[in-house]
Design a protein around this motif. Structure first.
Motif, PDB file in Angstrom:
ATOM      1  N   ALA A  32       9.243   2.036  -5.907  1.00  0.00           N
ATOM      2  CA  ALA A  32      10.179   3.148  -6.115  1.00  0.00           C
ATOM      3  C   ALA A  32       9.385   4.439  -6.156  1.00  0.00           C
ATOM      4  N   VAL A  33      10.024   5.509  -5.713  1.00  0.00           N
ATOM      5  CA  VAL A  33       9.372   6.818  -5.749  1.00  0.00           C
ATOM      6  C   VAL A  33      10.319   7.843  -6.365  1.00  0.00           C
ATOM      7  N   ALA A  34       9.711   8.917  -6.882  1.00  0.00           N
ATOM      8  CA  ALA A  34      10.493  10.078  -7.297  1.00  0.00           C
ATOM      9  C   ALA A  34      10.016  11.253  -6.461  1.00  0.00           C
ATOM     10  N   ASP A  56       0.858  -1.190   0.000  1.00  0.00           N
ATOM     11  CA  ASP A  56       0.000   0.000   0.000  1.00  0.00           C
ATOM     12  C   ASP A  56       0.892   1.237   0.000  1.00  0.00           C
ATOM     13  N   ALA A  57       0.829   1.956  -1.098  1.00  0.00           N
ATOM     14  CA  ALA A  57       1.680   3.137  -1.231  1.00  0.00           C
ATOM     15  C   ALA A  57       0.882   4.430  -1.170  1.00  0.00           C
ATOM     16  N   GLY A  58      -0.341   4.342  -0.648  1.00  0.00           N
ATOM     17  CA  GLY A  58      -1.202   5.523  -0.610  1.00  0.00           C
ATOM     18  C   GLY A  58      -0.576   6.695   0.124  1.00  0.00           C
ATOM     19  N   ALA A  59       0.012   6.409   1.300  1.00  0.00           N
ATOM     20  CA  ALA A  59       0.595   7.491   2.092  1.00  0.00           C
ATOM     21  C   ALA A  59       1.843   8.047   1.422  1.00  0.00           C
ATOM     22  N   LYS A  96       6.891   5.245   4.207  1.00  0.00           N
ATOM     23  CA  LYS A  96       5.431   5.252   4.379  1.00  0.00           C
ATOM     24  C   LYS A  96       4.746   4.155   3.558  1.00  0.00           C
ATOM     25  N   ILE A  97       5.521   3.412   2.804  1.00  0.00           N
ATOM     26  CA  ILE A  97       4.915   2.320   2.017  1.00  0.00           C
ATOM     27  C   ILE A  97       4.763   1.105   2.929  1.00  0.00           C
ATOM     28  N   LYS A  98       3.531   0.599   2.978  1.00  0.00           N
ATOM     29  CA  LYS A  98       3.281  -0.554   3.863  1.00  0.00           C
ATOM     30  C   LYS A  98       3.324  -1.827   3.019  1.00  0.00           C
ATOM     31  N   VAL A  99       4.239  -2.721   3.366  1.00  0.00           N
ATOM     32  CA  VAL A  99       4.345  -3.992   2.640  1.00  0.00           C
ATOM     33  C   VAL A  99       4.266  -5.125   3.643  1.00  0.00           C
ATOM     34  N   GLU A 100       3.467  -6.122   3.317  1.00  0.00           N
ATOM     35  CA  GLU A 100       3.410  -7.306   4.174  1.00  0.00           C
ATOM     36  C   GLU A 100       3.855  -8.519   3.387  1.00  0.00           C
ATOM     37  N   TYR A 101       4.542  -9.406   4.107  1.00  0.00           N
ATOM     38  CA  TYR A 101       5.100 -10.595   3.465  1.00  0.00           C
ATOM     39  C   TYR A 101       4.732 -11.835   4.261  1.00  0.00           C
TER      40      TYR A 101
END
Lengths: 719, 214
Positions: free
Chosen positions: A97-99, A65-68, A112-117
């Motif tokens: 990745a972000v710019a 989730d990269a919303g934030a 701020k990217i939420k990743v679950e594994y």
């Protein structure tokens, strides 16, 4: 166009530029910090990219989730690089990745990217083959002759275990690029070994025409085999720029990520058993080897052992490829050769010790097993020369007989072999009416001195000083040249430059021949003049000759099509290195005294930069022999030393002296230009490990020879 | 082994306020993090101390004699400010944590790793970058010596080496070969140019004595 001109290199005594020590043309720009690397490119409104990677060695991504992050301060674009459900096979894999308007803001957004594994079981070490389970893929046994009978007939048998771990490329300029997307095309500043090819490759994955990419790169900060492709970051870097309205995005991997995913060299471990005769002849080779090059397994192609001494009559070999949860291997300067040389030369010196034969005599004896090129006699001459320069007769002693003091000195030997045939290359030479000369190639200078070599060849051909030739490389608008890998560049660009400049000169001769009153084929270029052969006083200065062109420039191509050796270029070289070390048996510290490198590379265009290649190669060998190793944590599956404090490159004070001897006799020169990047990097690790073993009397089996390993060997804790 | 200058010494700026120092502080076991933060707060709130950040604040840097006014977040390193904001790209970002020396610049005449100094801490100090060694079209003797001895290949570590060599020679005008090997130990090269660097530094030592240079 004259009929098939004779493009051969001028005779040695006629050369005025080729073979002279020449400072690299970009030396002042580099040393003064004004050279612009792709890493240094600045564009209006430049954005900075950053990459989020997977922390697990083996996992399934369950949500992202990269919303934030999208709303984070300064962020202009976000790219998700892994989907829910996707299985990830190594730590460091790019997931987003972000710019953003600064590097710090880009990193803020990544947090701020939420990743679950869902974490899955991993294997990160291949050292113990028994634990590899289904990750191990054995190849079939290869047998030559009758190894069993040969062992029965042997006067002595030597058995040992030898290992060389995965190491990283650690290019000082990290991997990445600046991309500025404009409409349906973009400007591309990569750090690459493949200037002519990389833009088209990236265009293909982005589904735009290859002609839409303008690739530039003046200088580059190290590749060593790891920078041929645009990589995933090229693709998502381009997308970040496009999503940011075409603003340029600079995206280079941070050091930790670079060390995790942007290049590693496969390991090689081997149990080797050899048999030989009292006279020093090795009669049988048996090896059980294994290696990893990351998730794809990897390591050496079967049947590559023994290195150089391939012709031993009785052989039995197996090789197992082990897949581990680490990023894929990349070509590393002389792929697999240093590892093969290491296990071969170490096992052979161990047999020599068993047979009580001096290693110089032992290798000399067994060189009949070497292939035809460069051939046993070439190697014998190199071995003799190396032994002389290393003062072998004075300094060598039988294994372990190094006096009663706690510091022991030892010498050891390593061999190399390489091809080095020039790659396909095209060159365009322009001679202008004002006398200026431009030579253009879509090639790249990795720091090897390619730019300088091109200028020297052009200057030699045109009878001009090096400074009078403008070399243009590093832009895909120039005629295509091959990627710089496998020591193929110097042959490729020197041949295409020689042909192109000769073709252009032939045109100039046609124009000025009437003024000098002789046929064009009676003219030659020398000392910034066009003169009549045999009557140099009948001449025109270069400038006066070029003025006769009126308003039209000459523009002529030249090509090296890589149809095989012959004429300008050749392939197949060898080299011998001898290391001289002192080992403190109380601390386990290895001190480098000296390395001697005797190397063949055919015709040498610039001895100054050629020697630098050898110095550098030996230094890389010292680093790999004494300090470098990718250390994996079996628990977390991550690399423990993905930074430069603990991924140890050797320092300026850690190395002793290096003596480079380039073979430059007529028999070497006549073979034409042969690449030099790879061969001298191959044999040094073996030489150093053999020198340490010679000093302390026992073999520490696995490099790098850090003090703990040396002390363990001394205490008999090798198993 | 060969590094005579401790990374901490080179990295720590005058006020002892550096990323490396902070990292070292928080690494000292349980309780150290809070202690470090409290110390930092105490320092920040000391009478007369100016509190800045976390947002951008005005920063004035004097680089190669020229004054630059910037607006920077306090976390911005001197290296990033020089490279990304002011266009001094001679100093390179390689390890980004005070190990390799590719970002070496001089602060008040002393070599530092610019990745380990915050831009705000470099205020009021003379910052000298590699760009100052070729101003006006003349090259500093160290640069010339690096070219003469081919002390460079890819060249990415080279500006840092040149700056470190200059700083070393200003402190050690007559170095022995062994002192050169030890004194340049704070910089790393991957291509393997050390043999040339050693010779270049010895040549530059001779030439600098004859011709004082900025």
């Amino acid at each position: 166009m004259p009929d098939t001109p004779d493009y051969s290199w001028p005779a040695v005594e006629k050369r005025r530029v080729i073979g002279k020590r020449t400072s690299r043309l970009d030396g002042y720009a580099k040393s003064s910090g004004t050279a612009k690397y792709s890493y240094d490119i600045q564009r209006p409104g430049l954005l900075y990219g950053a990459v989020l990677t997977c922390p697990h060695a083996h996992a399934r991504l369950t949500s992202i989730d990269a919303g934030a992050a999208q709303k984070s301060n300064g962020v202009t674009a976000v790219e998700l690089l892994a989907k829910p459900g996707e299985e990830i096979h190594y730590a460091g894999y790019e997931v987003a990745a972000v710019a953003a308007t600064s590097e710090d803001l880009a990193r803020d957004a990544l947090r701020k990217i939420k990743v679950e594994y869902e974490v899955l079981p991993h294997l990160v070490s291949e050292r113990d083959l028994a634990k590899a389970g289904s990750r191990a893929k054995p190849s079939g046994e290869q047998v030559t002759g009758d190894p069993d009978q040969a062992f029965k007939d042997a006067d002595a048998v030597s058995e040992g275990f030898y290992g060389i771990p995965v190491i990283n490329h650690c290019c000082l300029e990290s991997h990445g690029q600046v991309i500025e997307w404009k409409g349906n095309q973009f400007e591309y500043w990569p750090s690459t070994q493949n200037l002519s090819g990389i833009g088209g490759d990236l265009a293909k994955v982005l589904e735009i025409p290859a002609t839409s990419v303008h690739t530039h790169m003046d200088v580059m900060g190290g590749g060593f085999g790891s920078k041929f492709g645009h990589d995933r970051w090229g693709e998502f870097g381009a997308r970040l720029s496009k999503k940011s309205g075409g603003r340029a995005v600079k995206l280079f991997l941070d050091r930790s990520t670079e060390l995790q995913i942007a290049g590693n060299r496969p390991s090689l471990f081997a149990k080797i058993k050899l048999g030989g005769k009292k006279d020093g002849t090795m009669t049988v080779w048996q090896s059980e080897s294994w290696a990893t090059g990351g998730v794809g397994g990897g390591g050496l192609p079967a049947g590559q052992l023994p290195y150089v001494f391939r012709g031993v009559p009785n052989k039995r070999m197996t090789h197992t490829s082990v897949s581990v949860n680490a990023a894929e291997e990349r070509a590393w300067r002389a792929p697999n050769n240093p590892q093969l040389s290491y296990v071969t030369c170490c096992a052979m010196e161990d047999l020599a010790a068993k047979l009580n034969v001096d290693p110089v005599a032992f290798f000399d004896k067994n060189l009949d097993y070497a292939g035809k090129i460069p051939g046993p006699e070439a190697y014998r001459a190199q071995l003799k020369k190396a032994a002389e320069l290393a003062e072998w007769a004075r300094l060598w002693h039988p294994r372990g007989q190094s006096g009663s003091g706690s510091v022991k000195r030892g010498l050891g030997i390593g061999f190399n072999a390489w091809g080095g045939l020039g790659h396909p290359s095209k060159c365009l030479t322009t001679i202008n009416p004002d006398g200026t000369v431009k030579v253009e190639l879509g090639s790249q200078d990795l720091g090897t001195g390619t730019r300088t070599v091109i200028a020297m060849v052009a200057a030699e051909t045109l009878g001009l000083p090096v400074a009078a030739v403008q070399v243009r490389i590093g832009d895909n608008k120039y005629p295509p040249s091959g990627p710089s890998g496998g020591s193929t560049t110097v042959g490729g660009v020197s041949a295409s430059t020689r042909k192109s400049t000769m073709n252009a000169l032939a045109k100039l001769f046609e124009v000025v021949a009437p003024a000098l009153g002789v046929p064009a084929d009676q003219l030659e270029a020398a000392d910034s003049k066009i003169q009549v052969k045999g009557s140099p006083s009948k001449n025109l200065t270069w400038k006066a000759a070029c003025r006769k062109l009126g308003t039209k420039s000459i523009a002529e191509m030249g090509e090296n099509a890589q149809r095989g050796p012959g004429g300008l270029i050749g392939s197949g070289v060898g080299g011998v290195q001898i290391a001289d070390v002192s080992v403190d048996t109380e601390t386990g510290i290895v001190k480098m005294n000296r390395v001697v490198a005797v190397q063949d590379c055919g015709l040498v265009i610039n001895p100054k930069t050629a020697e630098s290649q050898c110095f550098g190669a030996v230094l890389l060998s010292i680093s790999a022999a004494l300090t470098e190793e990718r250390v994996m944590d079996p628990v977390t599956g991550r690399i423990l030393n993905a930074d430069m404090e603990f991924y140890k490159l050797t320092g300026i004070g850690d190395v002793g002296e290096i003596i480079v001897h380039l073979n430059r006799e007529p028999e070497h020169d006549k073979r034409g230009v042969i690449g030099l990047g790879e061969p001298p990097v191959i044999g040094g690790i073996a030489a150093i490990a053999n020198a340490v073993t010679n000093a302390i009397g026992v073999r520490p089996p696995v490099v790098p020879l850090t003090p703990d390993k040396v002390l363990a060997a001394l205490e008999g804790r090798n198993a | 082994m060969s590094r005579t200058k401790e990374p901490e010494e080179r990295a720590t700026s005058r006020a002892g306020f550096s990323r490396r120092g902070f990292i070292r502080g928080v690494g000292l076991g349980s309780g150290a993090l809070s202690a470090g933060v409290l110390e930092g707060e105490a320092a920040a709130q000391a009478p007369g101390a100016k509190v800045v950040g976390p947002g951008a604040a005005p920063v004035t840097l004097k680089v190669n004699g020229k004054v630059h006014q910037l607006s920077l977040e306090p976390r911005v390193t001197l290296l990033d400010a020089l490279r990304d904001r002011l266009g001094y790209t001679g100093a390179k970002k390689v390890c980004d944590r005070g190990v390799c020396g590719a970002c070496t610049v001089m602060l008040d005449g002393k070599a530092v790793y610019a990745c380990n100094v915050l831009a705000i801490e470099a205020q009021g100090r003379e910052i000298q970058t590699i760009e100052s060694l070729s101003e006006g079209g003349t090259f500093h003797p160290v640069i010339k010596a690096f070219v003469d001895h081919d002390a460079q290949q890819c060249g990415f570590c080279t500006p840092g080496f040149v700056m470190a060599a200059k700083a070393f020679l200003e402190q050690n005008p007559n170095p022995s070969y062994e002192q050169v090997k030890a004194g340049l130990g704070g910089n790393l090269c991957r291509c393997g140019t050390y043999m040339g660097v050693r010779k270049a530094v010895l040549q530059a030592a001779k030439e600098m004595k004859g011709a004082p240079h900025a």
